[in-house]
Scaffold this motif. Structure first.
Motif, PDB file in Angstrom:
ATOM      1  N   PHE A 135      -4.311   4.231 -14.607  1.00 53.38           N
ATOM      2  CA  PHE A 135      -4.642   3.410 -13.452  1.00 53.38           C
ATOM      3  C   PHE A 135      -3.629   3.576 -12.327  1.00 53.38           C
ATOM      4  N   ASP A 136      -2.362   3.601 -12.656  1.00 55.67           N
ATOM      5  CA  ASP A 136      -1.330   3.628 -11.630  1.00 55.67           C
ATOM      6  C   ASP A 136      -1.319   4.933 -10.855  1.00 55.67           C
ATOM      7  N   GLU A 137      -1.613   6.030 -11.511  1.00 53.75           N
ATOM      8  CA  GLU A 137      -1.573   7.319 -10.839  1.00 53.75           C
ATOM      9  C   GLU A 137      -2.940   7.748 -10.316  1.00 53.75           C
ATOM     10  N   GLY A 138      -4.013   7.232 -10.915  1.00 50.16           N
ATOM     11  CA  GLY A 138      -5.338   7.661 -10.510  1.00 50.16           C
ATOM     12  C   GLY A 138      -6.119   6.669  -9.698  1.00 50.16           C
ATOM     13  N   HIS A 139      -5.577   5.443  -9.501  1.00 47.03           N
ATOM     14  CA  HIS A 139      -6.266   4.397  -8.750  1.00 47.03           C
ATOM     15  C   HIS A 139      -7.681   4.186  -9.283  1.00 47.03           C
ATOM     16  N   VAL A 140      -7.770   3.948 -10.593  1.00 47.03           N
ATOM     17  CA  VAL A 140      -9.051   3.837 -11.279  1.00 47.03           C
ATOM     18  C   VAL A 140      -9.596   2.410 -11.184  1.00 47.03           C
ATOM     19  N   ASN A 141     -10.867   2.289 -10.843  1.00 52.89           N
ATOM     20  CA  ASN A 141     -11.590   1.026 -10.903  1.00 52.89           C
ATOM     21  C   ASN A 141     -12.626   1.115 -12.018  1.00 52.89           C
ATOM     22  N   VAL A 142     -12.877  -0.006 -12.678  1.00 50.15           N
ATOM     23  CA  VAL A 142     -13.830  -0.046 -13.783  1.00 50.15           C
ATOM     24  C   VAL A 142     -15.075  -0.803 -13.335  1.00 50.15           C
ATOM     25  N   SER A 143     -16.222  -0.192 -13.553  1.00 51.29           N
ATOM     26  CA  SER A 143     -17.486  -0.828 -13.168  1.00 51.29           C
ATOM     27  C   SER A 143     -17.862  -1.917 -14.164  1.00 51.29           C
ATOM     28  N   PHE A 144     -18.433  -3.027 -13.667  1.00 54.72           N
ATOM     29  CA  PHE A 144     -18.888  -4.096 -14.543  1.00 54.72           C
ATOM     30  C   PHE A 144     -20.119  -3.686 -15.356  1.00 54.72           C
ATOM     31  N   THR A 145     -20.800  -2.641 -14.911  1.00 51.99           N
ATOM     32  CA  THR A 145     -22.000  -2.196 -15.614  1.00 51.99           C
ATOM     33  C   THR A 145     -21.625  -1.494 -16.911  1.00 51.99           C
ATOM     34  N   SER A 146     -22.152  -1.972 -18.027  1.00 51.23           N
ATOM     35  CA  SER A 146     -21.830  -1.386 -19.327  1.00 51.23           C
ATOM     36  C   SER A 146     -22.456  -0.009 -19.453  1.00 51.23           C
ATOM     37  N   SER A 147     -21.696   0.923 -20.045  1.00 50.39           N
ATOM     38  CA  SER A 147     -22.218   2.277 -20.274  1.00 50.39           C
ATOM     39  C   SER A 147     -22.779   2.425 -21.676  1.00 50.39           C
ATOM     40  N   SER A 148     -22.775   1.334 -22.458  1.00 48.10           N
ATOM     41  CA  SER A 148     -23.315   1.406 -23.811  1.00 48.10           C
ATOM     42  C   SER A 148     -24.807   1.724 -23.744  1.00 48.10           C
ATOM     43  N   SER A 149     -25.286   2.532 -24.696  1.00 48.78           N
ATOM     44  CA  SER A 149     -26.691   2.957 -24.680  1.00 48.78           C
ATOM     45  C   SER A 149     -27.653   1.777 -24.822  1.00 48.78           C
ATOM     46  N   ARG A 150     -27.257   0.789 -25.617  1.00 43.70           N
ATOM     47  CA  ARG A 150     -28.082  -0.408 -25.784  1.00 43.70           C
ATOM     48  C   ARG A 150     -27.187  -1.635 -25.646  1.00 43.70           C
ATOM     49  N   PRO A 151     -26.831  -1.990 -24.411  1.00 40.52           N
ATOM     50  CA  PRO A 151     -25.890  -3.101 -24.232  1.00 40.52           C
ATOM     51  C   PRO A 151     -26.506  -4.424 -24.679  1.00 40.52           C
ATOM     52  N   SER A 152     -25.684  -5.220 -25.329  1.00 39.21           N
ATOM     53  CA  SER A 152     -26.158  -6.540 -25.739  1.00 39.21           C
ATOM     54  C   SER A 152     -25.861  -7.589 -24.686  1.00 39.21           C
ATOM     55  N   CYS A 153     -25.040  -7.220 -23.686  1.00 40.58           N
ATOM     56  CA  CYS A 153     -24.714  -8.132 -22.590  1.00 40.58           C
ATOM     57  C   CYS A 153     -24.901  -7.413 -21.263  1.00 40.58           C
ATOM     58  N   ILE A 154     -25.544  -8.068 -20.314  1.00 37.31           N
ATOM     59  CA  ILE A 154     -25.766  -7.493 -18.991  1.00 37.31           C
ATOM     60  C   ILE A 154     -25.323  -8.505 -17.935  1.00 37.31           C
ATOM     61  N   GLY A 155     -25.297  -8.053 -16.669  1.00 33.41           N
ATOM     62  CA  GLY A 155     -24.875  -8.949 -15.599  1.00 33.41           C
ATOM     63  C   GLY A 155     -23.440  -9.415 -15.773  1.00 33.41           C
ATOM     64  N   THR A 156     -22.572  -8.498 -16.182  1.00 38.39           N
ATOM     65  CA  THR A 156     -21.202  -8.859 -16.543  1.00 38.39           C
ATOM     66  C   THR A 156     -20.355  -9.180 -15.319  1.00 38.39           C
ATOM     67  N   ALA A 157     -19.499 -10.181 -15.461  1.00 35.11           N
ATOM     68  CA  ALA A 157     -18.524 -10.554 -14.448  1.00 35.11           C
ATOM     69  C   ALA A 157     -17.285 -11.081 -15.170  1.00 35.11           C
ATOM     70  N   LEU A 158     -16.241 -11.356 -14.415  1.00 30.10           N
ATOM     71  CA  LEU A 158     -15.017 -11.919 -14.969  1.00 30.10           C
ATOM     72  C   LEU A 158     -14.864 -13.369 -14.540  1.00 30.10           C
ATOM     73  N   SER A 159     -14.501 -14.211 -15.479  1.00 34.09           N
ATOM     74  CA  SER A 159     -14.197 -15.602 -15.171  1.00 34.09           C
ATOM     75  C   SER A 159     -12.874 -15.948 -15.837  1.00 34.09           C
ATOM     76  N   LYS A 160     -11.831 -16.130 -15.011  1.00 31.14           N
ATOM     77  CA  LYS A 160     -10.488 -16.441 -15.505  1.00 31.14           C
ATOM     78  C   LYS A 160     -10.033 -15.448 -16.571  1.00 31.14           C
ATOM     79  N   GLY A 161     -10.323 -14.181 -16.317  1.00 26.98           N
ATOM     80  CA  GLY A 161      -9.886 -13.117 -17.205  1.00 26.98           C
ATOM     81  C   GLY A 161     -10.788 -12.847 -18.379  1.00 26.98           C
ATOM     82  N   GLY A 162     -11.884 -13.598 -18.511  1.00 27.23           N
ATOM     83  CA  GLY A 162     -12.815 -13.397 -19.613  1.00 27.23           C
ATOM     84  C   GLY A 162     -14.094 -12.734 -19.152  1.00 27.23           C
ATOM     85  N   LEU A 163     -14.522 -11.679 -19.861  1.00 25.12           N
ATOM     86  CA  LEU A 163     -15.787 -11.025 -19.553  1.00 25.12           C
ATOM     87  C   LEU A 163     -16.938 -11.935 -19.986  1.00 25.12           C
TER      88      LEU A 163
END
Length: 576
Positions: free
Chosen positions: A42-70
């Protein structure tokens, strides 16, 4: 500092030794660092992580963060809500190329490591008062690599709603609040007891009590960020305020004085701090110049850290809060979070020429500057808060300024040394220090001609010195037939068999360690420098000589007739 720009509170090599919270002084705190995330990805590549899951069959969608919890919605929709524990096994992709995959291996509640360490091993520890969030064990991989731990030693990470954004005009990168992406920051690694090392400063600021979300819990200083500040101003405790404290903390924790993403410290440099909710004051309502109590001897006020957007004075912004002209084609950048002011000791011990605090002055000849500064000691706490102050750091100053003095302006009678007296009243230039005549045994007509840069002082803990593999810089002296004292500031040579400090001085040429009567070899030690260019310790410090057996240690040529000896002695945070 923090390396140069160092501060400390009972901490070795990034370690922490906690005690109870005291009324007038900050509790045990952690070390500064050079990395926001504590992982090079992250520090050298300035990487951001998408909230969209890349799992083939995600069990959770519409992901966001609330006080550090997904959190999100269970899939299929309508079957309930997802909490942080439901994200074990989920995979997320980085935004942009090259694409990286991040997999959540485990999830657990997280309390501040600086609080829980106090009660480790106790059968019934008290509930945390500093608030809780969630911690994640994460692996990362690419299409061509196998999964590997994100954090060193397979440590845990915190998830925060920040993302890297590149300034369109300057090209510089900044971490800003985000609802479309998030980032991870590694928690400092536990060593023993309340001793930690490494980690990212984002996670440190969260665990210090300054998360980028609203919190009614205590900070590490024992305060709650609501109600009235020390100066009587109101704290709302809302999200905007939380983000302000967090972002200001990031600059403080990396010693980024100008708020431009440039760290001026080394990893593991310990600090102590207060926030505007409470800071000890003098009778005249100024921040105290040093902390009281036997455990705090030698800890001095270093800097006030501000959210520049909160400046209500309307005129004459402090140096770091002014618009910085990167170059004629890049336009203007306005830092929002930076050091509001510096103390006298910090001015004297660190090279600020060419920075926002002294952008056009490259040397101390002549003693000019680009503005009329005020030391932090010259502001009342009310004036500091009017200019946006959020946090205040105290330092043991494990760095020290390396100055070149010349007697009556003669470079043949020069000494490069850390033996100086810091300015008391505001001088013509904040680096206009005086030579320590008693320590060097010289008359008072030696005047400062240049701040070469900073050395790590001889008081730096052995553990940190060994970790950074530092070399000692020693002061040698000889007296010629006229009684004139000459100086040579150099290293112990690689050819030394014993490694004794006295080997730094070429005895056949009349040189010996400059040890005062009744003193020891430590009195001739100026401080430490790095053997390699690393981070902000990247300016070469060289030894120069003329045909008359005179020597000058400097980061630049002393002038015509002086020859540089190769290779450089080492590297320091130096003036050009």
């Amino acid at each position: 500092m923090r390396g140069p720009c160092l501060g400390a509170w009972m901490c070795l090599s990034g370690g922490l030794y906690a005690t109870a919270v005291l009324a007038d002084e900050p509790p045990a705190q952690s070390g500064q660092g050079t990395k926001f995330h504590g992982t090079g990805i992250f520090d050298e590549g300035h990487v951001n992580v998408s909230f969209t899951s890349s799992s083939s069959r995600p069990s959770c969608i519409g992901t966001a963060l609330s006080k550090g919890g997904l959190r999100g919605n269970k899939f299929p929709i309508g079957t309930g809500q997802c909490g942080p524990m439901d994200y074990v096994g989920h995979e997320f992709l980085s935004v942009g190329a090259p694409q990286r995959k991040f997999k959540i291996v485990s999830v657990a509640p997280h309390a501040s490591i600086y609080e829980t360490c106090r009660y480790a091993g106790q059968p019934n520890p008290p509930p945390p008062v500093m608030g809780t969030t969630w911690e994640y064990q994460v692996t990362w991989s690419t299409a061509l690599t196998q999964p590997q731990p994100l954090c060193p030693a397979n440590n845990v990470a915190l998830a925060v709603p920040l993302s890297w954004t590149q300034d369109a005009q300057s090209g510089s990168w900044r971490l800003l609040p985000s609802t479309s992406a998030f980032t991870f920051a590694c928690v400092p690694k536990h060593v023993s007891g309340c001793e930690f090392e490494d980690g990212g400063v984002i996670a440190k600021c969260v665990d210090w009590g300054y998360p980028p979300w609203t919190s009614a819990a205590q900070t590490l200083t024992g305060q709650v960020l609501s109600g009235l500040t020390t100066a009587g101003n109101s704290l709302a405790g809302n999200l905007q305020e939380a983000l302000s404290f967090h972002q200001t903390c990031l600059r403080m924790a990396t010693a980024d004085y100008c708020g431009v993403g440039h760290s001026n410290t080394v990893d593991g440099t310990p600090i102590a701090f207060h926030d505007t909710k409470y800071v000890p004051l003098t009778a005249a309502a100024h921040v105290v110049t040093s902390l009281s109590g036997s455990a705090y001897q030698g800890y001095y006020f270093e800097a006030a850290w501000a959210d520049c957007s909160l400046d209500t004075t309307g005129s004459n912004p402090t140096p770091a809060c002014r618009a910085i002209h990167a170059n004629p084609t890049n336009g203007v950048i306005l830092p929002r979070y930076a050091a509001l002011c510096l103390s006298k000791r910090r001015w004297a011990s660190f090279p600020f020429a060419g920075t926002c605090f002294d952008p056009h002055s490259q040397t101390l000849t002549p003693f000019d500057r680009d503005f009329v500064p005020k030391y932090c000691e010259d502001y009342t706490v009310e004036q500091l808060e009017e200019r946006g102050a959020r946090l205040f750091t105290f330092s043991r100053f494990l760095d020290t300024g390396l100055y070149r003095f010349q007697q009556d302006g003669d470079p043949g009678r020069a000494v490069t040394t850390t033996a100086y007296n810091a300015p008391q009243p505001l001088p013509q230039h904040p680096n206009l220090v005086g030579i320590n005549t008693a320590r060097l045994g010289v008359p008072a007509n030696y005047v400062p001609v240049r701040l070469e840069g900073s050395l790590l002082s001889k008081t730096i803990p052995q553990a940190l010195r060994a970790k950074l593999q530092l070399d000692g810089l020693y002061r040698c002296a000889r007296v010629d037939t006229t009684g004139q004292k000459h100086f040579l500031t150099t290293l112990i040579p690689d050819t030394s068999v014993t490694g004794a400090p006295s080997d730094a001085c070429p005895a056949p040429l009349g040189w010996s360690l400059d040890v005062p009567t009744g003193g020891t070899e430590v009195d001739a030690l100026e401080g430490y420098l790095s053997p390699v260019a690393s981070g902000f310790m990247a300016t070469p410090l060289s030894l120069w000589h003329d045909d008359n057996n005179h020597f000058i240690t400097s980061t630049t040529s002393p002038g015509i007739g002086w020859t540089e000896l190769q290779p450089p002695l080492g590297y320091i945070p130096g003036n050009p």
